[in-house]
Design a protein around this motif. Structure first.
Motif, PDB file in Angstrom:
ATOM      1  N   LYS A  46     -24.924 -25.756  15.646  1.00 29.95           N
ATOM      2  CA  LYS A  46     -25.423 -24.707  14.752  1.00 29.95           C
ATOM      3  C   LYS A  46     -26.840 -25.044  14.296  1.00 29.95           C
ATOM      4  O   LYS A  46     -27.718 -24.170  14.268  1.00 29.95           O
ATOM      5  CB  LYS A  46     -24.492 -24.570  13.551  1.00 29.95           C
ATOM      6  CG  LYS A  46     -24.908 -23.499  12.579  1.00 29.95           C
ATOM      7  CD  LYS A  46     -23.938 -23.419  11.418  1.00 29.95           C
ATOM      8  CE  LYS A  46     -24.410 -22.409  10.394  1.00 29.95           C
ATOM      9  NZ  LYS A  46     -23.561 -22.406   9.212  1.00 29.95           N
ATOM     10  N   ASP A  47     -27.078 -26.301  13.934  1.00 29.92           N
ATOM     11  CA  ASP A  47     -28.410 -26.731  13.506  1.00 29.92           C
ATOM     12  C   ASP A  47     -29.425 -26.593  14.637  1.00 29.92           C
ATOM     13  O   ASP A  47     -30.554 -26.146  14.420  1.00 29.92           O
ATOM     14  CB  ASP A  47     -28.380 -28.173  13.005  1.00 29.92           C
ATOM     15  CG  ASP A  47     -27.648 -28.321  11.682  1.00 29.92           C
ATOM     16  OD1 ASP A  47     -27.411 -27.305  10.997  1.00 29.92           O
ATOM     17  OD2 ASP A  47     -27.301 -29.474  11.344  1.00 29.92           O
ATOM     18  N   GLU A  48     -29.029 -26.979  15.839  1.00 32.22           N
ATOM     19  CA  GLU A  48     -29.929 -26.872  16.983  1.00 32.22           C
ATOM     20  C   GLU A  48     -30.258 -25.411  17.283  1.00 32.22           C
ATOM     21  O   GLU A  48     -31.400 -25.066  17.562  1.00 32.22           O
ATOM     22  CB  GLU A  48     -29.320 -27.543  18.217  1.00 32.22           C
ATOM     23  CG  GLU A  48     -30.267 -27.598  19.388  1.00 32.22           C
ATOM     24  CD  GLU A  48     -29.716 -28.381  20.569  1.00 32.22           C
ATOM     25  OE1 GLU A  48     -30.363 -28.336  21.630  1.00 32.22           O
ATOM     26  OE2 GLU A  48     -28.666 -29.032  20.438  1.00 32.22           O
ATOM     27  N   ILE A  49     -29.267 -24.545  17.204  1.00 33.69           N
ATOM     28  CA  ILE A  49     -29.488 -23.114  17.423  1.00 33.69           C
ATOM     29  C   ILE A  49     -30.468 -22.585  16.382  1.00 33.69           C
ATOM     30  O   ILE A  49     -31.409 -21.860  16.720  1.00 33.69           O
ATOM     31  CB  ILE A  49     -28.145 -22.343  17.369  1.00 33.69           C
ATOM     32  CG1 ILE A  49     -27.294 -22.686  18.588  1.00 33.69           C
ATOM     33  CG2 ILE A  49     -28.381 -20.834  17.286  1.00 33.69           C
ATOM     34  CD1 ILE A  49     -25.845 -22.231  18.485  1.00 33.69           C
ATOM     35  N   ALA A  50     -30.262 -22.943  15.124  1.00 36.23           N
ATOM     36  CA  ALA A  50     -31.143 -22.479  14.048  1.00 36.23           C
ATOM     37  C   ALA A  50     -32.573 -22.965  14.255  1.00 36.23           C
ATOM     38  O   ALA A  50     -33.529 -22.203  14.072  1.00 36.23           O
ATOM     39  CB  ALA A  50     -30.612 -22.947  12.702  1.00 36.23           C
ATOM     40  N   ARG A  51     -32.727 -24.230  14.669  1.00 43.34           N
ATOM     41  CA  ARG A  51     -34.078 -24.768  14.928  1.00 43.34           C
ATOM     42  C   ARG A  51     -34.756 -24.006  16.053  1.00 43.34           C
ATOM     43  O   ARG A  51     -35.935 -23.645  15.949  1.00 43.34           O
ATOM     44  CB  ARG A  51     -34.004 -26.251  15.280  1.00 43.34           C
ATOM     45  CG  ARG A  51     -33.925 -27.175  14.099  1.00 43.34           C
ATOM     46  CD  ARG A  51     -34.184 -28.628  14.505  1.00 43.34           C
ATOM     47  NE  ARG A  51     -33.310 -29.100  15.568  1.00 43.34           N
ATOM     48  CZ  ARG A  51     -32.101 -29.617  15.382  1.00 43.34           C
ATOM     49  NH1 ARG A  51     -31.618 -29.738  14.168  1.00 43.34           N
ATOM     50  NH2 ARG A  51     -31.376 -30.036  16.394  1.00 43.34           N
ATOM     51  N   MET A  52     -34.012 -23.759  17.123  1.00 39.91           N
ATOM     52  CA  MET A  52     -34.598 -23.061  18.268  1.00 39.91           C
ATOM     53  C   MET A  52     -34.963 -21.626  17.896  1.00 39.91           C
ATOM     54  O   MET A  52     -36.010 -21.128  18.294  1.00 39.91           O
ATOM     55  CB  MET A  52     -33.651 -23.088  19.452  1.00 39.91           C
ATOM     56  CG  MET A  52     -33.498 -24.461  20.063  1.00 39.91           C
ATOM     57  SD  MET A  52     -32.502 -24.433  21.548  1.00 39.91           S
ATOM     58  CE  MET A  52     -33.664 -23.699  22.681  1.00 39.91           C
ATOM     59  N   GLN A  53     -34.096 -20.959  17.141  1.00 38.57           N
ATOM     60  CA  GLN A  53     -34.377 -19.584  16.754  1.00 38.57           C
ATOM     61  C   GLN A  53     -35.588 -19.518  15.831  1.00 38.57           C
ATOM     62  O   GLN A  53     -36.413 -18.626  15.955  1.00 38.57           O
ATOM     63  CB  GLN A  53     -33.160 -18.951  16.082  1.00 38.57           C
ATOM     64  CG  GLN A  53     -32.064 -18.643  17.059  1.00 38.57           C
ATOM     65  CD  GLN A  53     -30.804 -18.099  16.406  1.00 38.57           C
ATOM     66  OE1 GLN A  53     -30.490 -18.442  15.270  1.00 38.57           O
ATOM     67  NE2 GLN A  53     -30.082 -17.277  17.129  1.00 38.57           N
ATOM     68  N   SER A  54     -35.711 -20.474  14.925  1.00 33.53           N
ATOM     69  CA  SER A  54     -36.856 -20.456  14.013  1.00 33.53           C
ATOM     70  C   SER A  54     -38.158 -20.803  14.745  1.00 33.53           C
ATOM     71  O   SER A  54     -39.204 -20.239  14.449  1.00 33.53           O
ATOM     72  CB  SER A  54     -36.650 -21.394  12.835  1.00 33.53           C
ATOM     73  OG  SER A  54     -36.657 -22.733  13.249  1.00 33.53           O
ATOM     74  N   SER A  55     -38.078 -21.677  15.736  1.00 31.19           N
ATOM     75  CA  SER A  55     -39.288 -22.032  16.477  1.00 31.19           C
ATOM     76  C   SER A  55     -39.729 -20.888  17.396  1.00 31.19           C
ATOM     77  O   SER A  55     -40.916 -20.700  17.608  1.00 31.19           O
ATOM     78  CB  SER A  55     -39.094 -23.317  17.281  1.00 31.19           C
ATOM     79  OG  SER A  55     -38.216 -23.098  18.367  1.00 31.19           O
ATOM     80  N   THR A  56     -38.792 -20.113  17.915  1.00 33.80           N
ATOM     81  CA  THR A  56     -39.176 -18.987  18.767  1.00 33.80           C
ATOM     82  C   THR A  56     -39.697 -17.818  17.946  1.00 33.80           C
ATOM     83  O   THR A  56     -40.526 -17.061  18.426  1.00 33.80           O
ATOM     84  CB  THR A  56     -38.011 -18.506  19.653  1.00 33.80           C
ATOM     85  OG1 THR A  56     -36.910 -18.126  18.828  1.00 33.80           O
ATOM     86  CG2 THR A  56     -37.591 -19.561  20.635  1.00 33.80           C
TER      87      THR A  56
END
Length: 59
Positions: A46-56
Motif C-alpha cells: 500500500k505504501d509503495e503504491i501510494a509513493r508511486m501514485q504521488s510521484s506520477t
C-alpha cells in the motif's frame, strides 16, 4: 515495464494479500504470526503504491 503497468501489478498483489488474510482469519487454526506477516506485506505494498501514485502525479 511502465509505471502504470507496475501499479496494476502492485494493486493485484495487494488484493491477493487481502484475500489471503481473509482466508487465514476465517480459519481459527491460523497462525497469528503468519497473519501479522501478511498484514505487514500488504501495508508495504500500500505504501509503495501510494509513493508511486504521488510521484506520477507530480510529474
Amino acid at each position: 515495464m511502465s509505471i502504470q503497468e507496475h501499479l496494476v501489478e502492485l494493486k493485484a498483489r495487494h488484493r491477493e494479500l487481502e484475500e489471503e488474510i481473509a482466508d487465514a482469519l476465517a480459519h481459527p487454526s491460523s497462525d497469528d504470526i503468519k497473519i501479522a506477516e501478511l498484514k505487514r506485506r500488504k501495508l508495504q505494498l500500500k505504501d509503495e503504491i501510494a509513493r508511486m501514485q504521488s510521484s506520477t502525479s507530480i510529474h
